[in-house]
Design a protein around this motif. Structure first.
Motif, PDB file in Angstrom:
ATOM      1  N   ASP A  24       5.977 -27.694  44.254  1.00  0.00           N
ATOM      2  CA  ASP A  24       5.439 -26.421  44.094  1.00  0.00           C
ATOM      3  C   ASP A  24       4.966 -26.199  42.877  1.00  0.00           C
ATOM      4  OD1 ASP A  24       7.731 -26.215  42.779  1.00  0.00           O
ATOM      5  OD2 ASP A  24       8.783 -24.951  44.243  1.00  0.00           O
ATOM      6  N   GLU A  25       4.506 -24.942  42.274  1.00  0.00           N
ATOM      7  CA  GLU A  25       4.116 -24.708  41.080  1.00  0.00           C
ATOM      8  C   GLU A  25       5.142 -25.035  39.625  1.00  0.00           C
ATOM      9  OE1 GLU A  25       3.965 -22.673  43.696  1.00  0.00           O
ATOM     10  OE2 GLU A  25       1.989 -21.887  43.902  1.00  0.00           O
ATOM     11  N   LEU A  26       6.404 -24.847  40.358  1.00  0.00           N
ATOM     12  CA  LEU A  26       7.368 -25.213  39.249  1.00  0.00           C
ATOM     13  C   LEU A  26       7.327 -26.909  38.908  1.00  0.00           C
ATOM     14  CD1 LEU A  26      10.074 -24.589  37.586  1.00  0.00           C
ATOM     15  CD2 LEU A  26      11.229 -25.140  39.624  1.00  0.00           C
ATOM     16  N   LEU A  27       6.945 -27.728  39.587  1.00  0.00           N
ATOM     17  CA  LEU A  27       6.757 -29.031  39.182  1.00  0.00           C
ATOM     18  C   LEU A  27       5.475 -29.258  38.061  1.00  0.00           C
ATOM     19  CD1 LEU A  27       7.281 -32.104  39.434  1.00  0.00           C
ATOM     20  CD2 LEU A  27       5.632 -32.052  41.402  1.00  0.00           C
ATOM     21  N   LEU A  28       4.483 -28.505  38.425  1.00  0.00           N
ATOM     22  CA  LEU A  28       3.368 -28.470  37.617  1.00  0.00           C
ATOM     23  C   LEU A  28       3.818 -27.868  36.158  1.00  0.00           C
ATOM     24  CD1 LEU A  28       0.544 -29.764  37.498  1.00  0.00           C
ATOM     25  CD2 LEU A  28      -0.209 -27.384  38.018  1.00  0.00           C
ATOM     26  N   ASP A  29       4.401 -26.833  36.156  1.00  0.00           N
ATOM     27  CA  ASP A  29       4.986 -26.135  34.832  1.00  0.00           C
ATOM     28  C   ASP A  29       5.776 -27.049  34.175  1.00  0.00           C
ATOM     29  OD1 ASP A  29       3.473 -24.030  35.692  1.00  0.00           O
ATOM     30  OD2 ASP A  29       5.348 -22.813  36.472  1.00  0.00           O
ATOM     31  N   THR A  30       6.753 -27.770  34.796  1.00  0.00           N
ATOM     32  CA  THR A  30       7.627 -28.878  34.152  1.00  0.00           C
ATOM     33  C   THR A  30       6.987 -29.798  33.543  1.00  0.00           C
ATOM     34  OG1 THR A  30       9.317 -28.096  35.578  1.00  0.00           O
ATOM     35  CG2 THR A  30       9.746 -30.346  34.686  1.00  0.00           C
ATOM     36  N   ILE A  31       5.895 -30.549  34.417  1.00  0.00           N
ATOM     37  CA  ILE A  31       5.161 -31.465  33.870  1.00  0.00           C
ATOM     38  C   ILE A  31       4.198 -31.288  32.511  1.00  0.00           C
ATOM     39  CG2 ILE A  31       3.233 -32.843  34.054  1.00  0.00           C
ATOM     40  CD1 ILE A  31       3.617 -33.105  37.169  1.00  0.00           C
ATOM     41  N   LEU A  32       3.453 -30.091  32.495  1.00  0.00           N
ATOM     42  CA  LEU A  32       3.040 -29.283  31.221  1.00  0.00           C
ATOM     43  C   LEU A  32       4.120 -29.268  30.067  1.00  0.00           C
ATOM     44  CD1 LEU A  32       0.442 -26.992  32.910  1.00  0.00           C
ATOM     45  CD2 LEU A  32      -0.014 -29.347  31.993  1.00  0.00           C
ATOM     46  N   ALA A  33       5.035 -28.789  30.532  1.00  0.00           N
ATOM     47  CA  ALA A  33       6.174 -28.339  29.481  1.00  0.00           C
ATOM     48  C   ALA A  33       6.617 -29.736  28.908  1.00  0.00           C
ATOM     49  CB  ALA A  33       7.348 -27.578  29.834  1.00  0.00           C
ATOM     50  N   THR A  34       6.715 -30.822  29.503  1.00  0.00           N
ATOM     51  CA  THR A  34       7.386 -31.975  29.038  1.00  0.00           C
ATOM     52  C   THR A  34       6.266 -32.697  28.247  1.00  0.00           C
ATOM     53  OG1 THR A  34       8.695 -31.936  31.107  1.00  0.00           O
ATOM     54  CG2 THR A  34       8.336 -34.048  30.091  1.00  0.00           C
ATOM     55  N   LEU A  35       4.944 -32.567  28.788  1.00  0.00           N
ATOM     56  CA  LEU A  35       4.019 -33.342  28.154  1.00  0.00           C
ATOM     57  C   LEU A  35       3.605 -32.812  26.710  1.00  0.00           C
ATOM     58  CD1 LEU A  35       1.763 -34.319  30.965  1.00  0.00           C
ATOM     59  CD2 LEU A  35       3.422 -35.971  29.971  1.00  0.00           C
ATOM     60  N   GLN A  36       4.396 -31.449  26.319  1.00  0.00           N
ATOM     61  CA  GLN A  36       3.795 -31.379  25.071  1.00  0.00           C
ATOM     62  C   GLN A  36       4.814 -32.123  23.974  1.00  0.00           C
ATOM     63  OE1 GLN A  36       5.264 -27.004  24.813  1.00  0.00           O
ATOM     64  NE2 GLN A  36       3.644 -26.409  26.330  1.00  0.00           N
ATOM     65  N   ASP A  37       5.877 -32.617  24.199  1.00  0.00           N
ATOM     66  CA  ASP A  37       6.315 -33.628  23.342  1.00  0.00           C
ATOM     67  C   ASP A  37       6.923 -35.116  23.974  1.00  0.00           C
ATOM     68  OD1 ASP A  37       8.440 -32.827  25.119  1.00  0.00           O
ATOM     69  OD2 ASP A  37       9.666 -31.910  23.621  1.00  0.00           O
ATOM     70  N   GLN A  38       6.492 -35.377  25.267  1.00  0.00           N
ATOM     71  CA  GLN A  38       6.547 -36.712  25.677  1.00  0.00           C
ATOM     72  C   GLN A  38       5.230 -37.413  25.971  1.00  0.00           C
ATOM     73  OE1 GLN A  38       9.533 -37.745  25.812  1.00  0.00           O
ATOM     74  NE2 GLN A  38      10.495 -35.780  25.375  1.00  0.00           N
ATOM     75  N   LYS A  39       5.139 -38.554  26.126  1.00  0.00           N
ATOM     76  CA  LYS A  39       4.019 -39.236  26.449  1.00  0.00           C
ATOM     77  C   LYS A  39       3.875 -39.066  28.026  1.00  0.00           C
ATOM     78  CE  LYS A  39       3.977 -42.608  22.602  1.00  0.00           C
ATOM     79  NZ  LYS A  39       4.011 -43.999  22.120  1.00  0.00           N
ATOM     80  N   TYR A  40       4.634 -39.414  28.706  1.00  0.00           N
ATOM     81  CA  TYR A  40       4.387 -39.139  30.136  1.00  0.00           C
ATOM     82  C   TYR A  40       5.557 -39.024  30.952  1.00  0.00           C
ATOM     83  CZ  TYR A  40       6.173 -44.182  30.083  1.00  0.00           C
ATOM     84  OH  TYR A  40       7.100 -45.246  29.925  1.00  0.00           O
ATOM     85  N   VAL A  41       5.647 -38.657  32.179  1.00  0.00           N
ATOM     86  CA  VAL A  41       6.524 -38.230  33.028  1.00  0.00           C
ATOM     87  C   VAL A  41       6.525 -39.022  34.307  1.00  0.00           C
ATOM     88  CG1 VAL A  41       7.378 -36.352  34.597  1.00  0.00           C
ATOM     89  CG2 VAL A  41       6.426 -35.765  32.453  1.00  0.00           C
ATOM     90  N   LEU A  42       7.760 -39.617  34.593  1.00  0.00           N
ATOM     91  CA  LEU A  42       7.895 -40.260  35.817  1.00  0.00           C
ATOM     92  C   LEU A  42       8.195 -39.535  37.066  1.00  0.00           C
ATOM     93  CD1 LEU A  42       9.304 -43.517  34.636  1.00  0.00           C
ATOM     94  CD2 LEU A  42       7.140 -43.433  35.445  1.00  0.00           C
ATOM     95  N   ILE A  43       7.628 -39.486  38.260  1.00  0.00           N
ATOM     96  CA  ILE A  43       8.281 -38.448  39.211  1.00  0.00           C
ATOM     97  C   ILE A  43       8.574 -39.667  40.593  1.00  0.00           C
ATOM     98  CG2 ILE A  43       7.831 -37.014  40.990  1.00  0.00           C
ATOM     99  CD1 ILE A  43       5.711 -35.648  38.915  1.00  0.00           C
ATOM    100  N   ASN A  44       9.819 -39.385  41.118  1.00  0.00           N
ATOM    101  CA  ASN A  44      10.138 -40.331  42.337  1.00  0.00           C
ATOM    102  C   ASN A  44      10.010 -39.189  43.281  1.00  0.00           C
ATOM    103  OD1 ASN A  44      10.799 -42.777  41.315  1.00  0.00           O
ATOM    104  ND2 ASN A  44      12.929 -42.172  40.966  1.00  0.00           N
ATOM    105  N   ALA A  45       9.069 -39.438  44.348  1.00  0.00           N
ATOM    106  CA  ALA A  45       8.822 -38.353  45.633  1.00  0.00           C
ATOM    107  C   ALA A  45       8.361 -39.273  46.683  1.00  0.00           C
ATOM    108  CB  ALA A  45       7.843 -37.489  44.897  1.00  0.00           C
ATOM    109  N   TYR A  46       7.923 -38.364  47.747  1.00  0.00           N
ATOM    110  CA  TYR A  46       7.570 -38.807  49.000  1.00  0.00           C
ATOM    111  C   TYR A  46       6.044 -38.129  49.047  1.00  0.00           C
ATOM    112  CZ  TYR A  46      11.560 -40.759  51.475  1.00  0.00           C
ATOM    113  OH  TYR A  46      12.482 -41.496  51.660  1.00  0.00           O
ATOM    114  N   CYS A  47       5.096 -39.137  48.928  1.00  0.00           N
ATOM    115  CA  CYS A  47       3.687 -38.411  48.997  1.00  0.00           C
ATOM    116  C   CYS A  47       3.315 -38.558  50.448  1.00  0.00           C
ATOM    117  CB  CYS A  47       2.713 -39.596  48.628  1.00  0.00           C
ATOM    118  SG  CYS A  47       2.947 -39.412  46.661  1.00  0.00           S
ATOM    119  N   LEU A  48       2.450 -37.305  50.789  1.00  0.00           N
ATOM    120  CA  LEU A  48       1.756 -36.986  51.994  1.00  0.00           C
ATOM    121  C   LEU A  48       0.523 -37.354  52.257  1.00  0.00           C
ATOM    122  CD1 LEU A  48       3.177 -33.215  51.851  1.00  0.00           C
ATOM    123  CD2 LEU A  48       4.250 -35.188  53.226  1.00  0.00           C
TER     124      LEU A  48
END
Length: 591
Positions: free
Chosen positions: A107-131
């Protein structure tokens, strides 16, 4: 959703649902782009990719993973062919969707977390099921980075299908679960001099060891093997590898962390390189001590049965022979007693004849008869006969008594008797055994007995205790014989001592044989172990002794010996023994 620090430059986000939940039902359509944006039009009315450099476009399309580029709100701007195949969308259908529509539980919380993390991190890894478009799912690992394209900040999602990895991991988890709860220990070892063990399952803890010690190199499989079996086991593993074998199995003893001896069955296969050279040996081993113990009990029961049958046959034969010998011995002894008494009477008669003869010497008319009698007496040597015939009769009576004693000893010693416990005179049993076995020891040893006169009787199974005494006595004679040259001038000595020791009767058998090494002494009660040449020993005699004394009668048994100093067997038998009958088995070791 859980967020974990992966490294100094990475954040890992887990969106995997609980196992009981269906990820297909977790599809959430978030704020999607208006219909007019589904024509892959950018803010300037042309395809976003048109403003990217040619090199970036070629790199984007050639990436092995599925690649998706979105704006900062997650709206999909571009996707490579691999991503289209992953998600099952046509090129026109995918664009305009939000990337969150492709991820279960997002949901939108995931996107907010990604954007917040990428402010000081190079990349984000996500384990998930894709649809996929057909609402089927697949496990994935998603890497998200923030990039600048044509002067705009965008998000780049790299999607990797981890179905095969998940399947392998699940299989590994299942195998680990099965092995960790089984008795079989899995291992993999290198075929070097140390047999380094680079994997061993956690259930090696059942032997008191930690798997980590093997992995760190402080322990190897060789450390587990009993020192007496190590050379044969490791040599077998190496020789099979050199011979090109595909697999190998063996049985050997190991020592636990508490130095307890156990038997294992080891089975494994060799992993080889393209040239056929062995890389390592992997397999499993399982504790079979109980099976070995049961097999030993069966073997000993068979030994005891054969021994009992032999003793029964001996008893029947001895009883028959004793009966046949006893009858002529008895009437021969009676006849000698009669001759002895009669000869005494004849001697008295001859004495009176001599007196009469002496009187007749003074009568002239009887001179011829007297001379004739003197000649007859001189010819028969009556003085010698008178002196020696009683001695011959005495010797005959002693011989007859000796025969009777041997017959009685055979009857008492070899009679099968009863399996019930009864009172037994140990001293009498020793004397009988000495008589019966005399042919075994009289040519090689002098026999000395020190039997306590007031020794109490013991409650036991007499036939079995007779067997113990005879087996140890014969073993002592054979031990002495092995140290003597043919026709020795000086014999060895066997000393048998009895005494009361608290609530036990103690019997000691001391011989002057060659003694035993520590290795031999530790195994003399093992089934089928023998140091004698083929045909002389079966390795059963002392095993039977151990079981009769310890397991059947609740007694104790020791052996003290050093090379060159003979051996001392000490048997302790309880005076009163009400122990119930137990299966004829061996526990191992000395009691």
């Amino acid at each position: 959703m859980s967020v974990k620090k992966q490294s100094a430059t990475t954040i890992r986000i887990d969106l995997l649902p609980d196992l009981h939940e269906n990820p297909r039902k977790k599809k959430k359509f978030v704020v999607s782009a208006p219909a007019k944006t589904k024509l892959r039009m950018s803010r300037e009315g042309v395809s976003p990719a048109a403003g990217w450099s040619r090199d970036f476009q070629e790199l984007f399309r050639s990436v092995y993973d599925g690649a998706v580029i979105t704006d900062l709100k997650g709206r999909i701007l571009e996707a490579n062919e691999r991503a289209l195949n992953f998600f099952g969308y046509g090129e026109q259908d995918l664009f305009g969707l939000n990337v969150l529509d492709l991820v279960s539980c997002a949901d939108e919380l995931l996107l907010d977390t990604i954007l917040a993390t990428l402010q000081d991190q190079k990349y984000v890894l996500i384990n998930a099921y894709c649809l996929r478009q057909d609402e089927s799912v697949f496990p994935s690992e998603i890497s998200v980075s923030r990039i600048c394209l044509s002067g705009h900040d965008e998000l780049c999602f790299f999607v990797r299908d981890t179905t095969q990895r998940e399947t392998s991991e699940e299989l590994r988890r299942q195998m680990h679960f099965i092995i960790s709860r089984s008795r079989a220990v899995a291992f993999r070892m290198e075929l070097d001099a140390y047999f380094r063990t680079d994997y061993i399952s956690d259930n090696v803890a059942q032997y008191g060891f930690e798997a980590e010690r093997f992995l760190e190199g402080s322990l190897s499989f060789v450390n587990l093997i009993h020192p007496e079996d190590a050379a044969a086991c490791t040599g077998g593993i190496r020789s099979h590898a050199d011979e090109g074998a595909e697999e190998m199995e063996t049985e050997c003893r190991i020592l636990t962390a508490d130095r307890e001896e156990r038997w294992i069955h080891l089975q494994g296969l060799y992993v080889r390189d393209e040239q056929g050279d062995p890389l390592y040996f992997q397999g499993v081993f399982m504790d079979i001590s109980e099976r070995k113990h049961m097999q030993a009990e069966r073997d000993l029961m068979e030994i005891r049965l054969r021994q009992a049958q032999k003793l029964e046959s001996m008893g029947q034969l001895a009883a028959g022979i004793a009966h046949e010998i006893n009858t002529p011995t008895q009437f021969t002894g009676d006849s000698i007693h009669y001759l002895q008494a009669s000869f005494s009477d004849l001697c008295e008669l001859l004495r009176r004849y001599h007196l009469l003869l002496d009187q007749a010497r003074g009568v002239p008319s009887l001179a011829a008869e007297v001379a004739d009698l003197d000649a007859c007496l001189e010819e028969t040597d009556h003085e010698f006969l008178t002196a020696e015939i009683p001695r011959a009769l005495d010797r005959s009576l002693k011989g007859i008594k000796r025969i009777a004693d041997i017959v009685q000893a055979m009857k008492e010693f070899s009679h099968p008797g009863s399996a019930d416990r009864a009172l037994m005179d140990v001293n009498r049993a020793i004397e009988n055994a000495i008589i019966v076995s005399k042919n075994e020891w009289k040519y090689v040893a002098e026999m000395e007995t020190r039997l306590e006169k007031e020794l109490p009787m013991i409650r036991c199974i007499p036939g079995e205790i007779n067997q113990v005494i005879l087996n140890i006595l014969v073993n002592a004679a054979q031990a002495i014989e092995e140290t003597l040259p043919p026709n020795p001038e000086k014999k060895g000595r066997i000393t048998i001592t009895t005494r009361r020791q608290n609530e036990y009767v103690c019997i000691e058998f001391q011989d002057t044989g060659g003694g035993m090494s520590a290795g031999v002494k530790s195994r003399i009660f093992d089934p089928f172990f023998t140091t004698k040449e083929v045909g002389r020993g079966t390795g059963q005699g002392l095993t039977i002794v151990y079981n009769i004394v310890v397991n059947r009668h609740g007694g104790r048994l020791w052996v003290e010996s050093e090379p060159g100093s003979g051996a001392l067997f000490r048997v302790l038998l309880p005076v009163e023994n009400q122990q119930k009958e137990e299966p004829f088995g061996i526990e191992g070791g000395l009691a």
